[in-house]
Enzyme design. Structure first.
Site, short mmCIF file in Angstrom:
data_model
loop_
_atom_site.label_atom_id
_atom_site.label_comp_id
_atom_site.label_asym_id
_atom_site.label_seq_id
_atom_site.Cartn_x
_atom_site.Cartn_y
_atom_site.Cartn_z
N GLU A 1 -41.30 11.12 -30.47
CA GLU A 1 -41.09 11.32 -29.02
C GLU A 1 -39.69 11.87 -28.77
O GLU A 1 -38.69 11.29 -29.21
CB GLU A 1 -41.28 9.96 -28.32
CG GLU A 1 -41.17 10.02 -26.81
CD GLU A 1 -41.58 8.70 -26.16
OE1 GLU A 1 -42.22 7.85 -26.82
OE2 GLU A 1 -41.25 8.52 -24.97
N LYS B 1 -43.92 1.22 -31.19
CA LYS B 1 -43.00 2.33 -30.96
C LYS B 1 -41.62 1.83 -31.40
O LYS B 1 -41.18 0.76 -30.96
CB LYS B 1 -43.03 2.65 -29.47
CG LYS B 1 -41.91 3.51 -28.93
CD LYS B 1 -42.38 4.18 -27.64
CE LYS B 1 -41.26 4.53 -26.69
NZ LYS B 1 -41.72 5.32 -25.54
N ASP C 1 -39.32 6.94 -31.02
CA ASP C 1 -38.76 7.57 -29.81
C ASP C 1 -37.26 7.74 -30.03
O ASP C 1 -36.51 6.77 -30.12
CB ASP C 1 -39.02 6.69 -28.58
CG ASP C 1 -38.65 7.42 -27.29
OD1 ASP C 1 -38.12 8.55 -27.36
OD2 ASP C 1 -38.88 6.85 -26.19
N ASP D 1 -41.17 13.87 -23.47
CA ASP D 1 -40.89 12.82 -22.48
C ASP D 1 -39.85 13.32 -21.48
O ASP D 1 -40.18 13.96 -20.49
CB ASP D 1 -40.46 11.53 -23.18
CG ASP D 1 -40.40 10.35 -22.21
OD1 ASP D 1 -40.92 10.49 -21.10
OD2 ASP D 1 -39.82 9.29 -22.55
N LYS E 1 -45.36 9.34 -16.65
CA LYS E 1 -44.54 8.26 -16.09
C LYS E 1 -44.42 8.46 -14.59
O LYS E 1 -44.11 9.58 -14.13
CB LYS E 1 -43.13 8.27 -16.69
CG LYS E 1 -43.07 7.79 -18.10
CD LYS E 1 -41.66 7.70 -18.64
CE LYS E 1 -41.77 7.07 -20.03
NZ LYS E 1 -40.73 7.38 -20.94
N GLU F 1 -48.16 2.28 -23.17
CA GLU F 1 -47.04 1.45 -23.69
C GLU F 1 -46.56 0.46 -22.63
O GLU F 1 -45.38 0.12 -22.63
CB GLU F 1 -45.90 2.36 -24.15
CG GLU F 1 -45.31 3.21 -23.03
CD GLU F 1 -44.11 4.04 -23.44
OE1 GLU F 1 -43.89 4.27 -24.63
OE2 GLU F 1 -43.38 4.46 -22.53
N LYS G 1 -37.66 2.41 -31.46
CA LYS G 1 -36.61 3.19 -30.79
C LYS G 1 -35.56 3.59 -31.84
O LYS G 1 -35.02 2.74 -32.55
CB LYS G 1 -35.95 2.36 -29.68
CG LYS G 1 -36.92 1.87 -28.62
CD LYS G 1 -37.61 2.99 -27.87
CE LYS G 1 -36.79 3.48 -26.70
NZ LYS G 1 -37.60 4.39 -25.83
N HIS H 1 -32.60 -4.73 -25.48
CA HIS H 1 -33.44 -3.55 -25.73
C HIS H 1 -32.50 -2.36 -25.83
O HIS H 1 -31.71 -2.11 -24.93
CB HIS H 1 -34.42 -3.39 -24.56
CG HIS H 1 -35.59 -2.52 -24.86
ND1 HIS H 1 -36.71 -2.99 -25.51
CD2 HIS H 1 -35.84 -1.22 -24.61
CE1 HIS H 1 -37.60 -2.01 -25.64
NE2 HIS H 1 -37.08 -0.92 -25.09
C1 MUC Z 1 -38.74 5.97 -22.96
O1 MUC Z 1 -37.91 6.82 -23.23
O2 MUC Z 1 -39.88 6.14 -23.36
C2 MUC Z 1 -40.23 3.28 -22.60
C3 MUC Z 1 -40.38 2.36 -23.59
C4 MUC Z 1 -39.11 2.10 -24.12
O3 MUC Z 1 -38.83 1.34 -25.03
O4 MUC Z 1 -38.21 2.86 -23.49
C5 MUC Z 1 -38.83 3.50 -22.39
C6 MUC Z 1 -38.33 4.83 -22.06
MG MG Z 2 -39.36 8.10 -24.34
#
Ligand code: MUC
Ligand code: MG
Length: 392
Positions: A242, A185, A216, A267, A291, A345, A187, A40
């Protein structure tokens, strides 16, 4: 009138029995390691196994509550690591909480605030375990202690984060076929924006059934990057962006948000209620990611939701890839919020090859089900836990 912890302890007892029964006798913190189903990647860290701290709080009546303190790839997403969390819990929070009744969660939070500055993941896990033990003692679901559930399931998205477009296309198709996730989502920020956009375009082209797309960036872009690449994100029908800019760049986020046709989500910028108010009133985003590791407790998480909404932001149920224990804790609050328009999520329970609970959370029909039963509604599997404990 302000009270200190000592005054609170001396106030007359309304139900001496409950307070005696729920006195905190022992708090333990264990480091757990679970392999992930795949690597990840985030802009600033990458991992193929996840470590977290399991907190166990035992009351005078023998009931044990559990909580999870999450980190991502060491002290990278935020400043806490599993080692710092374990030390904060055992050395500072546990002694401060000894004999405090779980039936007085506000007092427990006050004692923790006095014992340690920030350390939000550690405090969040301890408070979760206290609430779990209290709700089990009362034989009620944890949602009841936050006003009662308004929903029994929450829409849940999946994050694509390997960085390998072919693998991500396959993964998205599998999640859609299993009717587990239809919102995703993606990244960004660990590759160049141009490469990220190529990846996104391929996903949009090859998996047209994907519904909502959130990206994100985890603080990796500059304001100039945002100006350059927002039109392409709009063309790719991205629904939400995000935290594109560094968490402390409130002014930059506000300028980008003012120009962006796509809503921004706050975030890493906002942990405290003051930061949330500032982000909302400055117009840094129109959505806030809730969170536990930012709020430092479930009660503070419910308060963060109110503060975010009253500062002009919609709510999104964020995570730090918690397993079923941490996800159940978030759900205990998410289920009670009058509005949660962006869903959640909490896909973390499916990101690990195994779990340490007997009853992992259920995802069906694109929703995460709120566990039923007393307390958090999830229970430790001691055999699996033994296998997953990091050797000390
Ligand atoms: C974040 O920054 O949101 C939450 C899901 C993910 O893939 O990373 C986290 C942290
Ligand atoms: Mg985030």
């Amino acid at each position: 009138m302000a009270h200190n912890a000592a005054e609170l302890i001396e106030t007359p007892l309304l139900d001496g029995d409950l307070l005696r029964q729920t006195a905190i006798r022992e708090i333990r913190a264990q480091i757990v390691t679970l392999p992930s189903v795949r690597a990840h990647r985030l802009s600033n860290t990458e991992f193929s196994h996840r470590e977290f701290v399991l907190v166990r709080v035992r009351l005078a009546n023998g009931i044990e509550g559990i909580g999870e303190a999450a980190v991502l790839g060491g002290p990278r997403w935020a400043e806490e690591s599993v080692e710092s969390i374990q030390a904060a819990v055992t050395r500072y929070l546990a002694p401060a909480l000894l004999d405090c009744p779980a039936a007085r969660p506000a007092e427990a939070a006050l004692r923790m605030a006095k014992a340690a500055f920030r350390n939000n993941a550690a405090k969040g896990a301890v408070e979760t375990a206290i609430y779990d033990a209290l709700a089990q003692t009362l034989d009620v679901p944890l949602t009841l202690l936050f006003g009662g559930a308004l929903r029994d399931r929450v829409p849940v998205l999946w994050a694509l984060a390997s960085g390998d477009a072919e693998q991500e296309v396959e993964e998205a198709r599998a999640k859609l076929a299993a009717r587990e996730h239809r919102d995703f989502k993606i990244k960004l920020g660990f590759a160049s924006p141009e490469d990220d956009l190529r990846r996104l375009r391929r996903l949009r082209d090859e998996v047209p059934e994907m519904r909502r797309l959130i990206v994100d960036v985890n603080q990796a872009w500059s304001e100039a990057d945002c100006r350059r690449f927002l039109p392409a994100l709009q063309e790719l029908r991205v629904d939400l962006i995000e935290q594109p800019l560094p968490g402390d760049d409130f002014e930059g986020m506000a300028r980008v948000a003012a120009q962006s046709p796509i809503p921004l989500m706050v975030d890493e910028a906002a942990f405290t209620h003051r930061e949330i108010t500032r982000a909302g009133t400055m117009g840094c985003g129109s959505v806030y990611s809730l969170k536990l590791v930012k709020s430092g407790g479930l009660r503070a998480l419910t308060q963060a939701a109110r503060v975010a909404e009253s500062s002009g932001m919609e709510l999104y149920g964020g995570c730090l890839l918690e397993g079923s224990i941490g996800a159940a804790a978030h759900l205990a609050v998410f289920a009670t919020l009058p509005r949660l328009p962006q869903g959640c999520e909490h896909f973390g329970p499916r990101l690990h090859v195994s779990e340490i609970v007997k009853d992992p959370l259920v995802i069906e029909d694109f929703h995460l089900c709120v566990p039923q039963g007393p307390g958090l509604g999830v229970h430790l599997d001691e055999d699996r836990l033994r296998d997953a404990l990091r050797p000390s």
